[in-house]
Write a protein that holds these residues in place. Structure first.
Motif, PDB file in Angstrom:
ATOM      1  N   PHE A 472       0.804  -1.224   0.000  1.00 49.42           N
ATOM      2  CA  PHE A 472       0.000   0.000   0.000  1.00 49.42           C
ATOM      3  C   PHE A 472       0.837   1.275   0.000  1.00 49.42           C
ATOM      4  N   THR A 499      -5.048  -7.733  -4.037  1.00 47.49           N
ATOM      5  CA  THR A 499      -4.985  -6.277  -3.991  1.00 47.49           C
ATOM      6  C   THR A 499      -3.957  -5.744  -4.979  1.00 47.49           C
ATOM      7  N   ARG A 503      -4.681  -3.527  -8.374  1.00 47.58           N
ATOM      8  CA  ARG A 503      -4.029  -2.237  -8.632  1.00 47.58           C
ATOM      9  C   ARG A 503      -3.353  -2.213 -10.001  1.00 47.58           C
ATOM     10  N   ARG A 627      -9.216   3.037 -10.954  1.00 44.56           N
ATOM     11  CA  ARG A 627      -9.393   2.987  -9.496  1.00 44.56           C
ATOM     12  C   ARG A 627      -9.675   1.562  -9.039  1.00 44.56           C
ATOM     13  N   ALA A 638     -11.413   1.036   1.505  1.00 42.70           N
ATOM     14  CA  ALA A 638     -10.281   1.779   0.950  1.00 42.70           C
ATOM     15  C   ALA A 638     -10.480   1.955  -0.541  1.00 42.70           C
ATOM     16  N   GLU A 639      -9.666   2.842  -1.113  1.00 47.43           N
ATOM     17  CA  GLU A 639      -9.752   3.109  -2.536  1.00 47.43           C
ATOM     18  C   GLU A 639      -8.375   3.471  -3.071  1.00 47.43           C
ATOM     19  N   PHE A 640      -8.026   2.898  -4.219  1.00 45.87           N
ATOM     20  CA  PHE A 640      -6.813   3.285  -4.936  1.00 45.87           C
ATOM     21  C   PHE A 640      -7.221   4.310  -5.982  1.00 45.87           C
ATOM     22  N   GLU A 644      -2.516   6.386  -5.519  1.00 47.08           N
ATOM     23  CA  GLU A 644      -2.248   6.102  -4.113  1.00 47.08           C
ATOM     24  C   GLU A 644      -3.473   5.485  -3.442  1.00 47.08           C
ATOM     25  N   TRP A 645      -3.197   4.735  -2.364  1.00 44.19           N
ATOM     26  CA  TRP A 645      -4.270   4.121  -1.585  1.00 44.19           C
ATOM     27  C   TRP A 645      -4.771   5.095  -0.527  1.00 44.19           C
ATOM     28  N   ARG A 646      -6.098   5.086  -0.314  1.00 44.33           N
ATOM     29  CA  ARG A 646      -6.722   5.937   0.707  1.00 44.33           C
ATOM     30  C   ARG A 646      -7.661   5.075   1.547  1.00 44.33           C
TER      31      ARG A 646
END
Length: 806
Positions: A472, A499, A503, A627, A638-640, A644-646
């Protein structure tokens, strides 16, 4: 090189802005400009004034710069520009940066003026035209004028109307570089190979002073990046300790490195007007030799045919004096022919040097990024993770007329997703490293820099912590997600594989379109077997070799499994033995009536996927716009997004909605459903304002005429009775939507007319949409939900922001 494939890169546009003096103008001179004195020992920084100003002239107003500069963009667009700063303004910002006293808002104000100075008039039009194409933009500021070259250009900040001020060096779609020359971009090499048959790195260190520098940690981190499985066998590392000018010269000539990484003390000598590095004296390694930038450039010049990148890991490695552009270490190496020179403009701490080193070589050698893309990622990493302002803005890249990268590289970001064997080897190696506490401790404390996050790591192994960072690139987000996955009875290793795969797929394109698909991870319950329940819906078994597929095969499979009528499913059958079944499941036969109750968050095509994980498991959804959304137990975690990951903490937002309901006496369910509509609008990039009024507050009376009240279909039911997409389509249009406290829609397309005298403190970077809604909540005690077109959501009550979702 024995590499397997090529890394896909986005097309890069180029904007080179050359700044020079107008003909006939005298050089910029001012005796009040700062000078920096820093020794290898003590390293105290001071700003000095030379007292040569006449008695009837104040230092503050000792010079004035008339419009005397010309800016040339891409050798075609020309503008005459005026220097926007006084001597005092330049002195203040540089001194504050040097002493780590600069506030972010001060950097922003200075950066906006700097942006307006260089990117002016028709050049700004060109900048907007290139930026709006959605492609990567390489922006190079080229100047050899001393008073311009010494400015902190990395502070440049775009204060575009309608959006928040954005520093260019942190922009995900922009690569910011410096240069001392105007290059012919027709001869620019966009993807120049780094190295030859191998890549040679010389890591040279010196510390003859009493101040400790932790070179051993840097060496271990570099070794980890190079030799972590899969080993980068074509990269050769040579370490030179206690480097002197003579031993450095000999090693450069014998080893012929492509990358020189110099780690030592450094600074700027005002009397000599040169930058310097502190090496060991040639016949006494404990005695410091202050090698000025000219001497260092002369040493390196002999090996310049091999050196393509110089990384100067010292304090003030990129700082230059006001009287000569060619005085700093980085500037002289760049002028001497080194294609890429990376250095710090101000002071740098040990832990920051370690983070820069680990991330730079990870992005450059393992991810196959270009040098400028790697530096851009590091700048954002430093800023987002709270490193000091001088360190975040001080990382400087001087680039010549080529973009260096490790070409024909196997996409190493796939090593976790597409090569399970290598992933397992990495896990095994990390597990084995537990018997070497010093090695692992240095990895965690220096690379990850846990600090105040240590409380989050309770219950996680060291391997979990390292993987959280690796996948991440943000230790806080990674740890939180791993804990959520463990608490959901899912296998974290398989989750991390999926994950990373999600991505990577999100960044790929097919016929210029991003990939849209979904992946479900569940644990099979013997009492209520998922496999037995849905075995008749399995359309394809993926076998045990799914993660061994190359990226082309994975993309082809993802194109056929679009998440609407089919989905990937990974079913854990034995968690201890790490056994799972992988297959493609048909979604068409699911209970459509039950699916209608699923909250679609603006994406109704994914509600079948969400239906399958409503009680257990998680889903990784790729909406098709680069995304990735991680959803578990009916909530997004969470969200890419934007590279970047958030972490999306809906529990926190529910708590804030609950507090707002108690404070305002509004119904909590109405408020939360309104919030969900805003999330859906944000996902669909629709600007939106929803206002809920108390009885008799008269929001409509404070609106301009022209709003629409004839909404019988919406007045008869509440906002909670409508699906997200259904409601948003019905109220589509400009201006605001007004609801009563029970959730009935009173009007749409309402334009607010708040009183001019109503005082509120506006949110920086927001526009009239937010300001008028904010004022309305103060005048009427209503609650306003405002969604920006670029995604952020703001909730106002009583004229103040209650919370924001960025």
């Amino acid at each position: 090189m024995n590499n397997k494939g090529k890394r896909n890169t986005e097309e890069v546009l180029d904007l080179q802005i050359f700044l020079t003096r107008s003909p006939g103008y005298e050089p910029f001179k001012d005796e009040g400009l700062p000078s920096f004195v820093i020794a290898g020992e003590g390293r105290e920084q001071t700003a000095r004034y030379r007292d040569t100003i006449s008695s009837n002239q104040s230092k503050e107003n000792s010079f004035y710069i008339e419009p005397g500069y010309i800016a040339i963009a891409n050798s075609s667009v020309v503008e005459e520009v005026a220097f926007p700063f006084s001597a005092k303004a330049v002195l203040e910002i540089v001194n504050k940066l040097e002493r780590n006293q600069a506030k972010l808002v001060e950097c922003m104000e200075f950066g906006i003026k700097l942006f307006d100075f260089a990117i002016h008039g028709s050049i700004r039009d060109l900048f907007r035209e290139l930026s709006n194409q959605g492609k990567i933009l390489r922006l190079t500021i080229s100047t050899s004028i001393p008073e311009l070259a010494m400015l902190p250009w990395e502070l440049m900040c775009d204060n575009k109307s309608g959006s928040f001020p954005q520093f260019l060096c942190f922009h995900p779609k922009l690569r910011f570089c410096r240069a001392l020359h105007l290059f012919n971009r027709q001869e620019f090499i966009p993807k120049k190979p780094l190295g030859d048959d191998e890549i040679r790195i010389l890591f040279a260190t010196a510390n003859p002073t009493t101040q400790y520098l932790d070179f051993s940690t840097e060496a271990r981190l570099l070794d980890f990046v190079l030799h972590e499985s899969p080993v980068l066998s074509d990269v050769k590392l040579d370490i030179l300790s206690n480097a002197s000018s003579n031993s450095l010269r000999e090693r450069l000539l014998s080893f012929r490195p492509h990358i020189l990484h110099l780690s030592c003390h450094g600074g700027y000598n005002r009397k000599e007007n040169f930058g310097f590095v502190v090496l060991a004296y040639y016949n006494n390694p404990k005695q410091p030799d202050y090698v000025n930038s000219y001497r260092l450039a002369s040493i390196i010049q002999e090996a310049k045919d091999s050196i393509q990148i110089a990384v100067i890991s010292t304090c003030y490695g990129a700082f230059g004096g006001e009287n000569s552009t060619f005085s700093g270490v980085a500037q002289l190496l760049h002028a001497g022919g080194i294609n890429d020179v990376i250095a710090l403009n101000f002071r740098v701490m040990d832990s920051t040097s370690h983070a820069i080193l680990a991330n730079f070589y990870k992005y450059l050698l393992r991810h196959g990024f270009t040098v400028e893309e790697s530096i851009s990622q590091i700048r954002r990493f430093l800023f987002i993770n709270g490193y000091s302002v001088p360190e975040s803005f001080g990382l400087t890249l001087y680039q010549s007329n080529a973009s260096l990268c490790r070409v024909e590289i196997e996409d190493p970001s796939l090593r976790y997703a597409a090569d399970s064997k290598e992933f397992d080897k990495t896990l095994q190696k990390l597990e084995e490293s537990l018997v070497r506490p010093s090695y692992l401790d240095s990895k965690i404390s220096e690379l990850l820099d846990l600090g105040d996050l240590k409380y989050l790591t309770k219950g996680l192994s060291s391997v979990d912590i390292i993987l959280a960072y690796k996948i991440f690139n943000n230790i806080s987000i990674g740890i939180k997600l791993i804990k959520e996955i463990i608490s959901s009875n899912l296998d974290k290793d398989l989750f991390l594989k999926l994950t990373e795969l999600a991505r990577i797929l999100s960044q790929r394109r097919n016929e210029r379109k991003t990939i849209s698909t979904s992946l479900i991870l569940k644990t099979d319950d013997s009492e209520n077997s998922y496999f037995e329940q849905y075995k008749n819906n399995i359309v394809q078994s993926l076998g045990e070799n799914f993660f061994d597929s190359d990226i082309k095969t994975l993309i082809e499979k993802a194109l056929n499994v679009n998440g609407e009528d089919k989905t990937f499913v990974f079913l854990i059958t034995d968690k201890k033995k790490k056994l799972y079944k992988a297959f493609v499941q048909d979604l068409g036969s699911l209970d459509s009536e039950a699916i209608q109750d699923i909250d679609d968050f603006g994406y109704p095509r994914w509600n079948r996927v969400q239906f399958l994980i409503r009680e257990s498991g998680c889903a990784l959804i790729l909406p098709g716009d680069s995304r990735v959304k991680i959803i578990a137990k009916g909530e997004q975690l969470a969200e890419f997004r934007d590279g970047e990951w958030r972490f999306i903490d809906f529990k926190y937002y529910k708590l804030k909605i609950n507090e707002l309901a108690q404070l305002s006496s509004f119904d909590e369910n109405i408020l939360f459903n309104t919030f969900q509509k805003c999330i859906a609008a944000s996902e669909l990039t629709r600007g939106l304002t929803l206002v809920i009024q108390l009885d008799g507050q008269g929001v409509l009376e404070r609106c301009h005429p022209g709003y629409i009240e004839d909404l019988l279909d919406l007045k008869e039911k509440t906002i909670m009775d409508c699906g997200n997409k259904e409601y948003l389509d019905r109220i589509a249009g400009d201006n605001a939507v007004i609801l009563d406290r029970n959730g009935h829609t009173l009007a749409i397309k309402a334009a607010f007319a708040p009183q001019a005298s109503t005082y509120v403190i506006p949110i920086p970077g927001t526009g009239t949409r937010h300001l008028s809604a904010q004022k309305m909540t103060k005048e009427t005690k209503a609650i306003a939900f405002v969604v920006s077109e670029d995604g952020p959501i703001t909730v106002f009550f009583q004229g103040k922001s209650v919370f924001r979702v960025l």
